[in-house]
Enzyme design. Sequence first.
Site, PDB file in Angstrom:
ATOM      1  N   CYS A  52       9.150  90.497  48.148  1.00 41.35           N
ATOM      2  CA  CYS A  52      10.091  91.587  48.287  1.00 41.35           C
ATOM      3  C   CYS A  52       9.965  92.240  46.873  1.00 41.35           C
ATOM      4  CB  CYS A  52      11.499  91.124  48.513  1.00 41.35           C
ATOM      5  SG  CYS A  52      11.738  90.337  50.076  1.00 41.35           S
ATOM      6  N   GLU A  95      19.136  92.397  52.728  1.00 40.81           N
ATOM      7  CA  GLU A  95      18.085  92.581  51.586  1.00 40.81           C
ATOM      8  C   GLU A  95      16.865  92.777  52.495  1.00 40.81           C
ATOM      9  OE1 GLU A  95      15.166  92.330  49.568  1.00 40.81           O
ATOM     10  OE2 GLU A  95      15.184  90.364  49.863  1.00 40.81           O
ATOM     11  N   LEU A  96      16.542  94.124  52.094  1.00 37.40           N
ATOM     12  CA  LEU A  96      15.252  94.651  53.140  1.00 37.40           C
ATOM     13  C   LEU A  96      14.072  94.935  52.190  1.00 37.40           C
ATOM     14  CD1 LEU A  96      17.958  97.137  55.126  1.00 37.40           C
ATOM     15  CD2 LEU A  96      17.127  94.838  55.357  1.00 37.40           C
ATOM     16  N   GLY A 102      14.663  90.903  55.537  1.00 38.81           N
ATOM     17  CA  GLY A 102      13.762  91.147  56.482  1.00 38.81           C
ATOM     18  C   GLY A 102      13.476  92.709  56.177  1.00 38.81           C
ATOM     19  N   SER A 103      12.865  93.305  57.182  1.00 38.32           N
ATOM     20  CA  SER A 103      12.632  94.720  57.109  1.00 38.32           C
ATOM     21  C   SER A 103      13.589  95.682  57.075  1.00 38.32           C
ATOM     22  CB  SER A 103      11.657  95.162  58.367  1.00 38.32           C
ATOM     23  OG  SER A 103      12.077  95.160  59.495  1.00 38.32           O
ATOM     24  N   GLU A 138       6.390  99.407  51.790  1.00 36.44           N
ATOM     25  CA  GLU A 138       6.061  98.080  51.193  1.00 36.44           C
ATOM     26  C   GLU A 138       4.963  97.553  51.678  1.00 36.44           C
ATOM     27  OE1 GLU A 138       8.963  94.332  50.454  1.00 36.44           O
ATOM     28  OE2 GLU A 138       9.131  95.091  52.346  1.00 36.44           O
TER      29      GLU A 138
END
Length: 477
Positions: free
Chosen positions: A284, A248-249, A228-229, A378
């Site tokens: 991502c 995992e960002l 996510g963020s 992002e």
Amino acid sequence: MFDTSQYLNQLEKDSMNTYALMNPHTREKIMDIPECSNEQMEKAIQNGKRAFQKMKALTSEKRSLILEKAAQMVDENKEDFAKTITLESGKPVRFALGEVGRTVQTLKFAAIEARKLEGESIRLDAATNGGGRDAYTIFQPIGVVGAITPFNFPLNLVAHKVGPALAVGNSIIVKPAEKTPLSSIKLAEVFKEAGLPEDAYQVITGDGPRLGKVLIEHPDVEKITFTGSPEVGKLIKSQVGLKKVTLELGNNSALYVDESVKNKLKDIAKSAVTGAFSYNGQVCISTQRVYVHQDVFDEFLAYFKEFTESLKYGDPNDPNTDLSGVIDEKSQDRVLTWIQEAVDSGSRLVTGGLKQENGIEPTILANVSNEARVSCNEVFGPVVIVNSVKNAEEALEAMNDTNYGLNAGVFTYHLPQAFTFAHGLIVGQVLINDLPTLRFDHMPYGGLKSSGYGYEGIKYAMKEMVHMKFISMNYDF
């Protein structure tokens, strides 16, 4: 066909309420989803703790066979799975089919690695007075894993957490994104039919922050794995205490196109358009920042614009559709605002930039400063910047000028330059003569800086879901 209604009906019996699941492309209601209570999550954790006792008793062969069977069943029902992904996420069906195919591979890799998780023999006689002993390490499962997953890959990113957890003998609870719970439930039904012990893989639907807090704080949850963020990831890391954690960002993936690949510009531009705009850029590792050597900039940009403008917006169920509605109105408004901010601050709008029904026209911006939000953040939308650079040194500096560090790509025929980028880019994965959007499901996958903590990729994720134990046998005793 795997029906989700029975699973949802069971959750709804004890849920606090329901919420409306919406189709992102049409913004029409699909169905009501249970808003599960904290007590339901706590019960799931206790059920998962009991299921763990069954999981760790299974041989690695048995766990492998269950994963193989699940992969086979997903493959046999790929159209049904793809239809579900398209329905709940708005992902064009041809990309949804690609996600299902990758999920099959992910589960197959997990089945293979379940049989291969091995420790090592250690020569204790290399140390003074260490003789007369045989020593080795083994890996043991840790218990209940809590997984919090995003909307953009509602099946394969779930499989990337479920596959490794089950392969090593853990149980797992998935809290899927509120917007895309159906794919993870459908996968749970597959594992049930494949012979997985009851409650070894559970799905709890509802509010992420509230239910995630239960997972994070519960003493019987041994690991949290989250996609996510960065903001949420940092919050989780500050709260997990001594639990294992993988985060995992995301990223704002950068690509450099060198003048040495002039004869390949058209092919690179075509590939980069796919990397930038697949699933509306809601990926991502979507190609977001492209830096092109000044000698080939105009030619590359012309090709890039041409291929971008040929993309088709429409019904995600149409196999010819390239782009569809973005995930929700809030995201649509945010991305459009960022585009306008960039234009107002001097960026050149090459194409796109407008609202398109419930989506956004694929947008190219040039001459964008690194301070613009479409560059330094992002975007998670169909927007890409294309900037001219004088040389490779300027490109490397610009690519590293970010708080993210997941994937980066470089196209060059200069071998020394390729090595310079490979070693100089501050990212977890460098792809030479490939897009930064590249990911194979068995490769190591982890970010630096604000892009993450820990590694995914089946074998590497498994190592983060076990305890290593050292054993010494003194045979001279």
